[in-house]
Design an enzyme around this catalytic site. Structure first.
Site, PDB file in Angstrom:
ATOM      1  N   ARG A   1       0.845  -1.187   0.000  1.00 14.20           N
ATOM      2  CA  ARG A   1       0.000   0.000   0.000  1.00 14.20           C
ATOM      3  C   ARG A   1       0.885   1.243   0.000  1.00 14.20           C
ATOM      4  NH1 ARG A   1      -3.406  -2.867  -1.487  1.00 14.20           N
ATOM      5  NH2 ARG A   1      -5.408  -3.354  -0.529  1.00 14.20           N
TER       6      ARG A   1
ATOM      7  N   HIS B   1      -1.237   0.122  -9.584  1.00 14.51           N
ATOM      8  CA  HIS B   1      -1.849  -0.842  -8.655  1.00 14.51           C
ATOM      9  C   HIS B   1      -2.367  -2.076  -9.417  1.00 14.51           C
ATOM     10  CE1 HIS B   1      -3.959  -1.030  -4.483  1.00 14.51           C
ATOM     11  NE2 HIS B   1      -3.794  -2.248  -4.957  1.00 14.51           N
TER      12      HIS B   1
END
Ligand code: NDP
Ligand code: OXD
Length: 296
Positions: A211, A259
């Protein structure tokens, strides 16, 4: 999801919120990365299923999740395989000097560049769970020296495992490549910062597939500009997509991705979601449950 008889499995979907019918009928919610304020509106909610492996997006709304509601996440070998492949791709791109070879090719220069042998490279993996554990085993199997760091002690054959915050400095010091596969929690937010980067070996390469919140971004740019780190490959950033003026876009030693390291594959993930819906109906214990107190 409406509370209806289980015939056949997928017929129980209530619809996509807010067109999901009466809030009284909802007992399970399938969620991803969007505002979850409305969870509090479902008085019969019993199950929240994250559409991803990570649950930080749900934990941010934990105060709205009534006591007794179970949170589950995706654990899927097809996702794990994608993640390990992505980590390998960016690790080898760096270690085998792909950028230099591409340049040499464009310049029509037939030259050999020096690269280290796998046995002389230490790869440190932060997080030894489903994803980090697989990555450690595969990279170790290729002959690299692999070290792993987790919250509680772990044992993986061929991997030097350490645990706990007090071991982090010792863990990071010898690593040529550091791969972050931690969940984002109160403890791991900003864990890759000026201080911890100063513990890394000079010239280490950082890979973050977890993250964006794990990295203090300005500290990373500074560590690379100071020559402490060789560069970074980042699948995730604090703001996704990054704004146009984000320094990562312009940094020659930082490679970002949108991502995509490991996507949720509907074909392989749907069965576990359907299975938990079935268990909601039968009362059997759910699978892939998140520990709400630990936050992952
Ligand atoms: P797991 O829950 O299986 O593993 C988490 C690991 O991190 C465990 O080894 C755990 O330790 C360790 N850990 C947690 N907190 C700490 C801490 N404070 N200090 C040290 N170690 C800690 O997670 P997964 O492997 O399934 O996924 C990891 C993360 O990857 C997800 O949370 C998600 O954020 C990210 N992800 C990113 C994707 C992408 O496309 N970029 C796709 C999928 C996931 P212990 O073993 O002691 O519990
Ligand atoms: C996940 C992700 O957590 O895709 O599954 O990031």
């Amino acid at each position: 999801m409406r509370r209806r008889a289980w015939t056949p499995p997928l017929s129980v979907w209530g619809g996509i919120h807010p067109d999901s019918g009466s809030s009284e009928d909802i007992d399970a919610a399938l969620v991803w990365n969007h505002p979850l304020d409305d969870l509090a509106r479902f008085p019969r909610l019993r199950l929240v299923m994250s559409l991803g492996a990570g649950v930080d997006h749900v934990m941010a709304f934990r105060h709205l999740v009534p006591d007794g509601v179970v949170l589950t996440r995706i654990v899927d070998p097809a996702m794990t395989a994608q993640m390990t492949c992505w980590c390998l791709m960016v690790m080898l791109d760096h270690l085998r000097r792909m950028e230099d070879y591409r340049r040499l090719h464009r310049e029509r220069r037939y030259e050999e560049l020096e690269v280290p042998l796998p046995r002389d490279v230490t790869v440190g993996i932060l997080g030894l769970g489903v994803l980090g554990g697989d990555c450690a085993r595969v990279i170790g199997g290729m002959g690299y020296q692999v070290m792993g760091w987790s919250r509680s002690p772990r044992h993986i054959d061929g991997v030097t495992c350490q645990s706990g915050l007090e071991a982090l400095e010792r863990f990071l010091a010898p690593c040529d490549v550091v791969i972050c596969l931690l969940p984002l929690t109160r403890e791991t937010e900003g864990i890759l910062n000026a201080r911890t980067m100063s513990w890394m070996k000079k010239g280490a390469f950082l890979i973050n597939a977890a993250r964006g919140g794990h990295v203090v971004e300005e500290d990373l740019v500074r560590a690379i500009d100071d020559g402490r780190l060789a560069g970074a490959a980042l699948d995730v950033q604090r703001q996704e997509p990054m704004p146009d003026d984000h320094p990562f876009w312009y940094h020659p030693k930082i490679l970002t991705f949108p991502h995509i390291a490991a996507l949720t594959v509907p074909e392989t993930s749907a069965p576990q979601i359907a299975e938990n819906c079935r268990r909601l109906h039968t009362g059997e214990p759910f699978i892939n449950i998140v520990d709400l107190d630990r936050g992952y």
